[in-house]
Design a protein around this motif. Structure first.
Motif, short mmCIF file in Angstrom:
data_model
loop_
_atom_site.label_atom_id
_atom_site.label_comp_id
_atom_site.label_asym_id
_atom_site.label_seq_id
_atom_site.Cartn_x
_atom_site.Cartn_y
_atom_site.Cartn_z
N MET A 126 -3.52 12.10 -6.37
CA MET A 126 -3.23 11.40 -7.63
C MET A 126 -1.75 11.55 -7.99
N GLU A 127 -1.23 12.77 -7.86
CA GLU A 127 0.17 13.03 -8.19
C GLU A 127 1.11 12.18 -7.33
N ALA A 128 0.79 12.05 -6.05
CA ALA A 128 1.62 11.24 -5.15
C ALA A 128 1.59 9.77 -5.56
N ALA A 129 0.42 9.29 -5.98
CA ALA A 129 0.29 7.89 -6.39
C ALA A 129 1.08 7.63 -7.66
N VAL A 130 1.00 8.56 -8.62
CA VAL A 130 1.73 8.41 -9.88
C VAL A 130 3.23 8.47 -9.65
N GLU A 131 3.68 9.38 -8.79
CA GLU A 131 5.11 9.49 -8.50
C GLU A 131 5.63 8.22 -7.84
N ALA A 132 4.80 7.62 -6.99
CA ALA A 132 5.21 6.37 -6.34
C ALA A 132 5.39 5.26 -7.37
N LEU A 133 4.48 5.21 -8.35
CA LEU A 133 4.58 4.21 -9.41
C LEU A 133 5.83 4.45 -10.26
N ARG A 134 6.09 5.71 -10.57
CA ARG A 134 7.28 6.03 -11.36
C ARG A 134 8.55 5.62 -10.62
N GLY A 135 8.57 5.85 -9.33
CA GLY A 135 9.73 5.46 -8.54
C GLY A 135 9.95 3.96 -8.57
N GLU A 136 8.87 3.20 -8.46
CA GLU A 136 8.98 1.74 -8.50
C GLU A 136 9.43 1.26 -9.88
N MET A 137 8.90 1.89 -10.94
CA MET A 137 9.30 1.52 -12.29
C MET A 137 10.78 1.82 -12.53
N GLU A 138 11.25 2.95 -12.00
CA GLU A 138 12.66 3.31 -12.16
C GLU A 138 13.56 2.28 -11.50
N VAL A 139 13.14 1.80 -10.33
CA VAL A 139 13.93 0.79 -9.63
C VAL A 139 13.99 -0.51 -10.45
N VAL A 140 12.86 -0.93 -11.01
CA VAL A 140 12.84 -2.17 -11.79
C VAL A 140 13.68 -2.03 -13.06
N VAL A 141 13.59 -0.89 -13.74
CA VAL A 141 14.41 -0.67 -14.93
C VAL A 141 15.89 -0.69 -14.56
N GLY A 142 16.23 -0.08 -13.44
CA GLY A 142 17.61 -0.10 -12.98
C GLY A 142 18.10 -1.51 -12.71
N HIS A 143 17.26 -2.32 -12.08
CA HIS A 143 17.63 -3.71 -11.81
C HIS A 143 17.75 -4.51 -13.11
N ALA A 144 16.87 -4.23 -14.08
CA ALA A 144 16.94 -4.92 -15.37
C ALA A 144 18.24 -4.56 -16.09
N ASP A 145 18.62 -3.30 -16.05
CA ASP A 145 19.88 -2.89 -16.68
C ASP A 145 21.09 -3.50 -15.97
N MET A 146 20.99 -3.60 -14.65
CA MET A 146 22.07 -4.25 -13.90
C MET A 146 22.20 -5.71 -14.31
N LEU A 147 21.05 -6.38 -14.52
CA LEU A 147 21.07 -7.78 -14.94
C LEU A 147 21.66 -7.90 -16.34
#
Length: 238
Positions: free
Chosen positions: A166-187
């Motif tokens: 479960m922890e690995a799955a949650v961390e993977a989701l957090r990593g993906e969310m961080e990437v999207v937020v970073g891209h949104a801030d770049m935009l």
């Protein structure tokens, strides 16, 4: 979340709130400067515009540090009121808001400027749509294996490796969310920079004056609403 992780999260929130309070003071100072400019050379105005852009860049750099620690904080940030958060799109203002502010604050654009702004608006809208689709995919994955499968099995989180899974799955989701937020801030950053390229120095001063005015007004309104809500008694209470 472990006690150690919770303490680290609370420390990160406190550190960012301290930074943000200082940032808002500088934001107020910039607003005053932008509103009271009289006759300045284009070179002076360009220096001020660069200063404004650097001011926002500092915010995004600090925001990135928070995202690296716990990106979920950015989707319900305690340093913003609920009213402020109602304007948010992927943990911040929608990039396309810049075009509405330009339309409301700059009335002397040339035909060429209008055409360039329209092209940029269309490009930004397409990027917004792409990020929205990516965010939707991440949100849908919460209801997909392995998280749902672990829950369905009813595993004891302390045995059978279920907790680690479960922890690995949650961390993977957090990593993906961080990437999207970073891209949104770049935009957001890239859109503002390209708007600046299209407008003249004098027009940019009008634009940034309107931006800072709107942000600070929304903040004041938000905390006023929350203050009134806290003072208002709950209906039906004895």
């Amino acid at each position: 979340m472990s006690t150690k992780s919770r303490r680290a999260s609370n420390s990160n929130v406190t550190d960012f709130e301290d930074f943000f309070q200082g940032w808002l003071v500088r934001q107020e100072q910039l607003r005053s400067t932008l509103r009271t400019l009289s006759t300045h050379t284009d070179e002076d105005l360009r220096d001020l515009i660069a200063h404004v852009l650097a001011h926002y860049q500092q915010y995004y750099e600090e925001k990135s540090r928070i995202a690296n620690h716990d990106v979920s904080l950015l989707f319900s940030p305690p340093w913003f009121s609920s009213f402020e958060q109602s304007f948010f799109w992927i943990a911040g203002f929608k990039p396309g808001l810049a075009f509405r502010i330009v339309s409301a604050s700059v009335s002397d654009m040339s035909e060429e400027q209008v055409e360039r702004m329209d092209r940029l608006r269309a490009e930004t809208k397409e990027e917004e749509r792409r990020l929205e689709n990516e965010m939707a995919r991440i949100q849908e994955s919460v209801a997909a294996p392995p998280i749902v499968e672990i829950t369905r099995r009813g595993d004891n989180p302390l045995v059978d490796g279920a907790y680690d899974e479960m922890e690995a799955a949650v961390e993977a989701l957090r990593g993906e969310m961080e990437v999207v937020v970073g891209h949104a801030d770049m935009l957001r950053t890239r859109t503002a920079e390209r708007v600046v390229e299209i407008l003249s120095p004098q027009q940019n001063i009008k634009f940034f004056a309107a931006v800072t005015e709107l942000q600070l007004k929304i903040r004041v309104w938000g905390w006023q609403i929350e203050g009134e809500s806290r003072r208002r008694p709950n209906v039906g209470t004895m």
